[in-house]
Write an enzyme that holds these catalytic residues in place. Sequence first.
Site, mmCIF file in Angstrom:
data_model
loop_
_atom_site.group_PDB
_atom_site.id
_atom_site.type_symbol
_atom_site.label_atom_id
_atom_site.label_comp_id
_atom_site.label_asym_id
_atom_site.label_seq_id
_atom_site.Cartn_x
_atom_site.Cartn_y
_atom_site.Cartn_z
ATOM 1 N N LYS A 13 0.761 -1.264 0.124
ATOM 2 C CA LYS A 13 -0.027 -0.085 -0.053
ATOM 3 C C LYS A 13 0.928 1.111 0.094
ATOM 4 O O LYS A 13 0.689 2.250 -0.999
ATOM 5 C CB LYS A 13 -0.770 -0.062 1.243
ATOM 6 N N ARG A 88 -10.242 0.501 9.025
ATOM 7 C CA ARG A 88 -9.595 -0.874 9.185
ATOM 8 C C ARG A 88 -10.700 -1.594 9.995
ATOM 9 O O ARG A 88 -10.417 -2.902 10.059
ATOM 10 C CB ARG A 88 -8.509 -0.777 10.273
ATOM 11 N N ARG A 127 11.559 -5.173 5.203
ATOM 12 C CA ARG A 127 10.882 -3.955 4.648
ATOM 13 C C ARG A 127 11.731 -2.560 5.601
ATOM 14 O O ARG A 127 12.175 -3.027 6.901
ATOM 15 C CB ARG A 127 9.546 -3.774 5.208
ATOM 16 N N ARG A 160 10.633 -0.496 11.193
ATOM 17 C CA ARG A 160 9.578 -0.330 12.081
ATOM 18 C C ARG A 160 9.719 -1.223 13.457
ATOM 19 O O ARG A 160 9.752 -2.527 12.946
ATOM 20 C CB ARG A 160 8.195 -0.548 11.310
ATOM 21 N N ARG A 171 -0.566 -8.929 13.679
ATOM 22 C CA ARG A 171 -1.090 -7.859 12.509
ATOM 23 C C ARG A 171 -1.909 -8.699 11.272
ATOM 24 O O ARG A 171 -3.062 -8.243 10.960
ATOM 25 C CB ARG A 171 -0.043 -6.878 12.092
HETATM 26 P P1 AMP Z 1 0.295 0.643 9.698
HETATM 27 O O1 AMP Z 1 1.307 1.631 9.433
HETATM 28 O O2 AMP Z 1 -1.190 1.096 8.706
HETATM 29 O O3 AMP Z 1 0.593 -0.745 9.305
HETATM 30 O O4 AMP Z 1 -0.331 0.817 11.147
HETATM 31 C C1 AMP Z 1 0.546 0.544 12.240
HETATM 32 C C2 AMP Z 1 -0.315 0.086 13.261
HETATM 33 O O5 AMP Z 1 -1.102 1.314 13.769
HETATM 34 C C3 AMP Z 1 -1.289 -0.939 13.467
HETATM 35 O O6 AMP Z 1 -0.830 -2.134 13.693
HETATM 36 C C4 AMP Z 1 -2.308 -0.338 14.454
HETATM 37 O O7 AMP Z 1 -1.974 -0.695 15.657
HETATM 38 C C5 AMP Z 1 -2.259 1.073 14.272
HETATM 39 N N1 AMP Z 1 -3.292 1.594 13.472
HETATM 40 C C6 AMP Z 1 -3.190 2.217 11.996
HETATM 41 N N2 AMP Z 1 -4.278 2.375 11.550
HETATM 42 C C7 AMP Z 1 -5.245 2.097 12.471
HETATM 43 C C8 AMP Z 1 -6.611 2.086 12.302
HETATM 44 N N3 AMP Z 1 -7.429 2.484 11.188
HETATM 45 N N4 AMP Z 1 -7.283 1.573 13.305
HETATM 46 C C9 AMP Z 1 -6.715 0.855 14.319
HETATM 47 N N5 AMP Z 1 -5.542 0.967 14.562
HETATM 48 C C10 AMP Z 1 -4.690 1.484 13.508
#
Ligand code: AMP
Length: 216
Positions: A13, A88, A127, A160, A171
């Site tokens: 993404k 999400r 990554r 990360r 995740r």
């Molecule tokens: P990402 O960078 O999108 O993979 O997000 C990293 C982490 O942030 C996720 O594993 C969640 O803990 C939190 N997170 C990001 N977006 C959301 C969302 N829309 N709802 C809930 N938690 C989120």
Amino acid sequence: MYLVLLGAPGAGKGTQASAIVAKWGWVHVASGDLLRNEVAKGTELGIKAKTYMEKGALVPDALVIEMILKRLVNPDTLKGVMLDGFPRTLTQAEALDKALTEQNKKIDWALYINVPAEILVTRISGRWICSQCQTPYHAVSAPPKTAGICDKCGGKLYQRSDDTEATVRERLKVYFAQTSPLLDYYRKKRNLIEVNGDQDIGKVTEDVIEELGKVQ
Ligand code: AMP
């Protein structure tokens, strides 16, 4: 234009988001980046979110919804918005639709980057991300020209803290339980566009641009 980008962690993404934004100039609103920024600043939201993020769990809906709706009133969103990582959950998708409807707006399209589950863990473990411009790299499939340095802006690359194998598995579990039902949500509204994400990165970008080009 309001576009939602859907796909499992590791589906690409972030990479495709950079290409889409470069092509159409929409603003890239990535919930994960916004949350990491809150954590880095040590805000009240950041402190609450951190414990969930470290485990690979979702931050509670109410917190994330409030954060995103606040972000969406910024005037830069008039250029068009590409939402990445939000919604999400179904609750988040419904809250977003409600807020947009009140402003006479709507989600125009949801773009789903489809990658088979079994290759996601390998992808995420290699990554690397630019600490300045967030461009993603991969140790094997998309390495930077100079190790540890961003090709685009010269920023330092980092991994990360939630990209460890155990957290990645959590995740992915959360994604398949809570986020993948969104595919049906948008499919029923007839605004889901699907692209095969299990191809060469350049080919995925071509397909993404071709599909989005058809609906401009
Ligand atoms: P990402 O960078 O999108 O993979 O997000 C990293 C982490 O942030 C996720 O594993 C969640 O803990 C939190 N997170 C990001 N977006 C959301 C969302 N829309 N709802 C809930 N938690 C989120």
